[in-house]
Design an enzyme around this catalytic site. Structure first.
Site, PDB file in Angstrom:
ATOM      1  N   GLY A 264       0.803  -1.219   0.000  1.00  0.00           N
ATOM      2  CA  GLY A 264       0.000   0.000   0.000  1.00  0.00           C
ATOM      3  C   GLY A 264       0.832   1.264   0.000  1.00  0.00           C
ATOM      4  N   GLU A 287       6.551  -9.418   1.898  1.00  0.00           N
ATOM      5  CA  GLU A 287       5.504 -10.025   1.084  1.00  0.00           C
ATOM      6  C   GLU A 287       5.570  -9.433  -0.315  1.00  0.00           C
ATOM      7  OE1 GLU A 287       1.326 -10.820   2.947  1.00  0.00           O
ATOM      8  OE2 GLU A 287       1.282  -8.885   1.949  1.00  0.00           O
ATOM      9  N   GLY A 381      -1.473 -10.328   4.669  1.00  0.00           N
ATOM     10  CA  GLY A 381      -0.445 -10.956   5.479  1.00  0.00           C
ATOM     11  C   GLY A 381      -0.160 -10.236   6.778  1.00  0.00           C
TER      12      GLY A 381
END
Length: 498
Positions: A264, A287, A381
């Site tokens: 993000g 991730e 996650g």
């Protein structure tokens, strides 16, 4: 295509996307490659959309994480997706879920593969995999993400491959390790003790007889929707860097720990803040590897960056993929059940940085639901990392909606991360280090350090009255008012619409 398909017997498997789409039947379960708009299947989903215009059908679709519009926009628009999991981030898909049209299973991303392995998800009829090459011994070389692709390929009845020739051959950056199915609930340790460790194969090993078709693709990934850092996110980054410096200076950590940064705009901007710092030799075990990671590599600040996906904005796609040899020795892409595995996260002692929608005065965090009912994207996650982190950090701006809404509230409307998993909260206002604190100590740290000045007095008024009404209880709340801030904003929105 023939240069990319190095196992000769698979040349005869080349088919059109339309032919491949004709093999799907109503009610099938499909596992697709893709994670964070990276390496998602495109040609076959678009062919399925065209087929659905003449012949309605529905599928249950599972991926690694969010995908581009070819799946999460066009397929849901065509009414194809009955059920979706484990993560999404597309507006039309979100609306369909919140309107009760599409079923959605939100889950920790490290858990998804285990649900497939144990037969909870499935049986999987087709796995659709984007690849950059197929080796002489049948290894599928993924493109720029791994996600859940290895487990879908292993358990699917049939495999379809989209060979994307616009992607560089990425052979060498992947590390494909798939845990065995546990006998009596037991399995061997995952032998990663350093973010740079490689423990698996260069590609995804499959039963090549399951490959039903190979489709040529020249469709590029949809670029990541990353907004440039602003003044507030830069301040948050500065707070984070100063916090890490103090951790090293205090002796609580011997050297800069391994970092995980969530997906993000805010998380990317915070990571981008390391560019202006004197910190070097950064190790990431994360991730999604976003734009900021490659700026840090260019600046000589990254030692290794391990993840499950490379997700880039349009400006960075050509920069990175046209010069992949410049970055390759700094990158490792793993299956998401390994990048997000609690065992590895705990062993490596990660400092984990993820984004909150809102946090309450006791440190509970909501990262998924607006007003407690409307899903945004999913937990992703963040739960995998926060619960198992050496230090679990959540970042958010102190207010939203042009300052009309406080991101620090009396009680979060939905709990994704309990106070027990939240060590530190950072806003542009400051840092609340909650480690070792009792609930009432957390209140002071959060309101004084993280709340926007426009809302501090109101938060203190709520808390002080809650203390009085509950006779100074362990976690004081006025249940009749706990969600009053959400209700007040919701009613104001209704008045504006009226």
């Amino acid at each position: 295509m023939k240069e990319r398909i190095r196992l000769p017997k698979l040349i005869d498997k080349i088919v059109s996307a339309e032919e491949a789409a004709s093999w799907f039947k109503d009610g099938m379960v499909v596992g697709m490659s893709g994670f964070g708009r990276a390496s998602d299947a495109k040609e076959i989903p678009l062919a399925l959309v065209e087929r659905a215009k003449k012949e309605p059908f529905q599928l249950d679709v599972y991926t690694g994480a969010s995908l581009g519009p070819e799946v999460d926009h066009y397929m849901v628009e065509a009414g194809i997706i009955r059920k979706r999991g484990p993560y999404q981030a597309e507006k039309l898909m979100r609306n369909s879920i919140n309107e009760g049209i599409t079923l959605y299973t939100d889950m920790h991303l490290s858990h998804n593969a285990e649900l497939v392995r144990n037969g909870i998800i499935g049986p999987i009829d087709f796995a659709i995999i984007e690849a950059s090459a197929i080796t002489e011994d049948g290894l599928i070389i993924p493109t720029n993400s791994v996600g859940n692709t290895p487990i879908y390929a292993q358990y699917a009845d049939k495999i379809l491959i989209e060979l994307n020739t616009t992607q560089p051959d990425l052979e060498g950056i992947h590390d494909i390790y798939v845990p065995e199915k546990a006998g009596k609930g037991r399995r061997q340790p995952i032998p990663i003790v350093d973010p740079a460790d490689r423990i698996g194969e260069l590609g995804i090993r499959v039963d090549v007889d399951k490959i039903a078709g190979i489709v040529h693709s020249e469709l590029r990934d949809a670029p990541a929707l990353i907004i440039e850092p602003d003044e507030e996110t830069q301040v948050m980054a500065n707070h984070l860097i100063e916090f890490l410096r103090e951790e090293v200076a205090s002796g609580r950590v011997d050297e800069l720990p391994v970092i995980q940064s969530g997906v993000g705009t805010v998380a990317n901007a915070v990571l981008n803040g390391f560019l202006e710092s004197d910190l070097t030799d950064l190790e990431l075990y994360s991730e999604v590897l976003q734009d900021a990671v490659f700026d840090l590599i260019d600046a000589g600040k990254i030692k290794i960056a391990s993840g499950t996906s490379i997700t880039l904005s349009e400006r960075y796609c050509d920069k990175v993929y046209n010069n992949i040899e410049k970055y390759a020795d700094k990158l490792v892409l793993r299956p998401q059940e390994i990048s997000n595995h609690p065992e590895v996260i705990r062993r490596l002692g990660l400092v984990c940085i993820n984004t909150a929608l809102e946090a309450d005065i006791y440190g509970n965090v909501n990262s998924t639901h607006v007003f407690g009912t409307q899903i945004m994207n999913g937990i992703g996650g963040s739960g995998d990392y926060a619960r198992n982190a050496r230090i679990g950090i959540f970042v958010t701006k102190s207010s939203a909606k042009a300052g009309s809404v406080s991101s620090i509230v009396p009680m979060v409307s939905h709990v994704d991360h309990t106070e027990h998993d939240v060590d530190v909260i950072i806003t542009e206002q400051g840092v609340a280090d909650l480690r070792g604190m009792a609930p009432k100590e957390r209140v002071k740290a959060i309101i004084d350090n993280c709340a926007h000045p426009n809302f501090k007095d109101k938060l203190w008024d709520y808390y002080n009255r809650a203390v009085e009404e509950t006779n100074n209880a362990q976690t004081p709340h006025i249940l009749e008012e706990a969600f009053s801030w959400h209700i007040e904003y919701k009613n104001a929105k209704k008045k504006v619409k009226a």
